[in-house]
Design a protein around this motif. Structure first.
Motif, short mmCIF file in Angstrom:
data_model
loop_
_atom_site.label_atom_id
_atom_site.label_comp_id
_atom_site.label_asym_id
_atom_site.label_seq_id
_atom_site.Cartn_x
_atom_site.Cartn_y
_atom_site.Cartn_z
N ALA A 95 -16.35 -1.14 48.91
CA ALA A 95 -15.13 -0.39 48.59
C ALA A 95 -15.48 0.92 47.89
O ALA A 95 -14.84 1.95 48.13
N ALA A 96 -16.51 0.89 47.06
CA ALA A 96 -16.91 2.12 46.35
C ALA A 96 -17.55 3.11 47.32
O ALA A 96 -17.23 4.30 47.29
N ILE A 97 -18.42 2.61 48.19
CA ILE A 97 -19.08 3.49 49.16
C ILE A 97 -18.05 4.19 50.05
O ILE A 97 -18.13 5.39 50.27
N TRP A 98 -17.07 3.40 50.50
CA TRP A 98 -16.08 3.94 51.44
C TRP A 98 -14.83 4.48 50.74
O TRP A 98 -13.85 4.82 51.42
N LYS A 99 -14.85 4.52 49.40
CA LYS A 99 -13.68 5.01 48.63
C LYS A 99 -12.39 4.36 49.12
O LYS A 99 -11.41 5.05 49.46
N LEU A 100 -12.39 3.05 49.15
CA LEU A 100 -11.21 2.33 49.67
C LEU A 100 -10.12 2.26 48.60
O LEU A 100 -10.41 2.17 47.40
N PRO A 101 -8.85 2.27 49.03
CA PRO A 101 -7.73 2.20 48.08
C PRO A 101 -7.49 0.77 47.59
O PRO A 101 -6.55 0.10 48.02
N VAL A 102 -8.35 0.32 46.71
CA VAL A 102 -8.25 -1.07 46.25
C VAL A 102 -8.50 -1.13 44.75
O VAL A 102 -9.29 -0.35 44.20
N VAL A 103 -7.77 -2.01 44.08
CA VAL A 103 -7.98 -2.25 42.65
C VAL A 103 -8.41 -3.70 42.49
O VAL A 103 -7.71 -4.62 42.94
N PHE A 104 -9.57 -3.88 41.89
CA PHE A 104 -10.08 -5.23 41.64
C PHE A 104 -9.64 -5.66 40.25
O PHE A 104 -9.96 -4.98 39.25
N VAL A 105 -8.90 -6.74 40.18
CA VAL A 105 -8.35 -7.18 38.89
C VAL A 105 -8.95 -8.54 38.52
O VAL A 105 -8.63 -9.57 39.13
N CYS A 106 -9.84 -8.52 37.56
CA CYS A 106 -10.46 -9.76 37.11
C CYS A 106 -9.58 -10.39 36.03
O CYS A 106 -9.38 -9.83 34.96
N GLU A 107 -9.04 -11.55 36.35
CA GLU A 107 -8.23 -12.30 35.38
C GLU A 107 -9.18 -13.18 34.59
O GLU A 107 -9.52 -14.28 35.03
N ASN A 108 -9.64 -12.64 33.49
CA ASN A 108 -10.62 -13.37 32.69
C ASN A 108 -9.90 -14.31 31.73
O ASN A 108 -9.59 -13.95 30.60
N ASN A 109 -9.63 -15.53 32.24
CA ASN A 109 -8.97 -16.52 31.37
C ASN A 109 -10.00 -17.35 30.60
O ASN A 109 -9.69 -18.39 30.03
N GLN A 110 -11.22 -16.88 30.64
CA GLN A 110 -12.32 -17.35 29.78
C GLN A 110 -12.94 -18.68 30.18
O GLN A 110 -13.83 -19.18 29.50
N PHE A 111 -12.48 -19.22 31.31
CA PHE A 111 -13.11 -20.44 31.83
C PHE A 111 -13.11 -20.41 33.35
O PHE A 111 -12.14 -19.96 33.97
N ALA A 112 -14.19 -20.90 33.93
CA ALA A 112 -14.22 -21.19 35.36
C ALA A 112 -14.21 -22.72 35.43
O ALA A 112 -15.21 -23.35 35.08
N GLU A 113 -13.09 -23.30 35.78
CA GLU A 113 -12.83 -24.73 35.58
C GLU A 113 -13.07 -25.02 34.11
O GLU A 113 -12.34 -24.54 33.26
N SER A 114 -14.18 -25.74 33.79
CA SER A 114 -14.44 -26.09 32.38
C SER A 114 -15.60 -25.28 31.80
O SER A 114 -16.00 -25.49 30.67
N THR A 115 -16.14 -24.34 32.59
CA THR A 115 -17.32 -23.59 32.13
C THR A 115 -16.90 -22.30 31.43
O THR A 115 -16.25 -21.44 32.04
N PRO A 116 -17.24 -22.14 30.15
CA PRO A 116 -16.83 -20.93 29.44
C PRO A 116 -17.52 -19.69 30.00
O PRO A 116 -18.68 -19.76 30.43
N VAL A 117 -16.83 -18.58 29.94
CA VAL A 117 -17.38 -17.34 30.46
C VAL A 117 -18.69 -16.99 29.76
O VAL A 117 -19.63 -16.45 30.37
N SER A 118 -18.81 -17.35 28.49
CA SER A 118 -20.05 -17.04 27.75
C SER A 118 -21.24 -17.79 28.34
O SER A 118 -22.38 -17.38 28.17
N TYR A 119 -20.98 -18.89 29.05
CA TYR A 119 -22.06 -19.66 29.67
C TYR A 119 -22.39 -19.15 31.07
O TYR A 119 -23.55 -19.12 31.46
N HIS A 120 -21.34 -18.73 31.82
CA HIS A 120 -21.63 -18.36 33.22
C HIS A 120 -21.86 -16.87 33.42
O HIS A 120 -22.25 -16.44 34.50
N CYS A 121 -21.62 -16.05 32.38
CA CYS A 121 -21.72 -14.61 32.57
C CYS A 121 -22.75 -14.03 31.60
O CYS A 121 -22.60 -14.16 30.37
N ALA A 122 -23.78 -13.38 32.14
CA ALA A 122 -24.83 -12.83 31.29
C ALA A 122 -24.35 -11.63 30.49
O ALA A 122 -24.85 -11.35 29.40
#
Ligand code: TPP
Length: 322
Positions: free
Chosen positions: A160-187
């Protein structure tokens, strides 16, 4: 973009409708009246509504397994949504999608998605279509913090960045992926900071503050419509229910949820809007009553809707095995 009274009414009404819809779905599921898996969006209303207030029917959104809030924010009819959850013919996908694959292309809602990280490539594709056709439409991709770790998400953002596409990526960071905290799965400590690696803007907003989401989204969507390319928005949020209905929620505390409820997005916005004289208390009370009725009417519509005929099982699907 200034929030007018009409917008304030829309924002509060959509958030309240999502909340009541989700609370009723939780009860209906517990009563055995909805089959399959259900992931509820309550608590995250300010994200979907703050963003979709800028969109019209010609714009596209892609969703996640937690898609009811996105549908409502994009204007999908609650009766058709409820019928879809009940697996009935009157559903927006004639009852074949259910909660996890609910869609309404007529509203630009391209579908909930059981594949974590399935939405970003679809959003990039929708944005590419808009660009090639010169339609002026934008695509918004809702995805979770868990989906942020999927390769598909990075591929879609890079393309999307290379092609300058009209898109907005919205990360809904609710702080868990199922039961895994974001602090564990995200460096990283910030998902929005990853935007730098695609050379696009990245901002983090308080996903409990619909005005903050609305303002940040306004800039990102205007940029996309101008042809200046994608943005990444990270909204810090919290879901009130479990990952799915039936989740015992052993990975976070009731105190944490209670703290979030103290600055609930609906009550916060109702107060802010009254302070700014955009809404009166009577408006809030009327909307609260209206959305309850809308959801009860939706249940009635779903229950009155017929079951799909078995002989139609292979129609309206992409692949039919014979
Ligand atoms: C490709 C893929 N891997 C794993 C799963 C199982 N799964 C379902 S939901 C989920 C967590 C998603 O977390 P996130 O993206 O943060 O969304 P949230 O549930 O928090 O809204 C996982 C791992 C899946 N559905 N698809």
């Amino acid at each position: 973009m200034e929030i007018t009274r009409d917008r304030a009414v829309w924002i509060y009404e959509r958030m309240a409708l999502i909340r009541v819809f989700e609370e009723r779905v939780a009860q209906l599921f517990a009563d055995g009246r909805i089959a399959g898996f259900v992931h509820l969006y309550a608590g995250e209303e300010a994200v979907a509504v703050g963003i979709c207030t800028h969109l019209n029917d010609g714009d596209f959104i892609t969703s996640t397994h937690r898609g009811h809030g996105h549908c409502i924010a994009k204007g999908v009819d609650p009766g058709e949504m409820m019928a879809e959850l009940f697996g009935r013919l009157g559903g927006s996908c004639k009852g074949k999608g259910g909660s996890m694959h609910i869609a309404d292309v007529s509203k630009g809602m391209l579908g909930a998605n059981g594949i974590v990280g399935g939405g970003p490539p679809l959003a990039a594709g929708a944005a590419l279509t808009a660009k090639v056709q010169g339609s002026g439409a934008v695509a918004v991709c809702f995805f979770g913090d868990g989906a942020a770790e999927q390769g598909t998400t990075h591929e879609a953002m890079n393309l999307a960045a290379i092609w300058k596409l009209p898109v907005v990526f919205v990360c809904e960071n609710n702080q868990f992926a199922e039961s895994t905290p974001v602090s564990y799965h995200c460096a990283a400590t910030s998902i929005a900071d990853r935007a730098a690696s695609y050379n696009i803007p990245g901002v983090t907003v308080d996903g409990y503050d619909v005005v903050a989401v609305y303002e940040a989204a306004g800039e990102a969507i205007a940029r996309a419509r101008r042809g200046d390319g994608p943005s990444l928005l990270e909204a810090k949020t919290w879901r009130y229910f479990g990952h799915f209905e039936g989740d015992q929620i052993t990975y976070r505390t009731a105190e944490q949820s209670a703290a979030y409820r103290e600055h609930d997005p609906l009550t916060t916005f109702a107060r802010q809007a009254q302070d700014r004289e955009l809404l009166q208390k009577e408006d809030v009370d009327r909307i609260d009553a209206d959305v309850k009725k809308k959801v009860e009417d939706a249940i009635e519509f779903a229950e009155a809707s017929p079951q799909p005929a078995p002989e139609d099982a292979l129609t309206d699907v992409y692949v039919a095995y014979r």
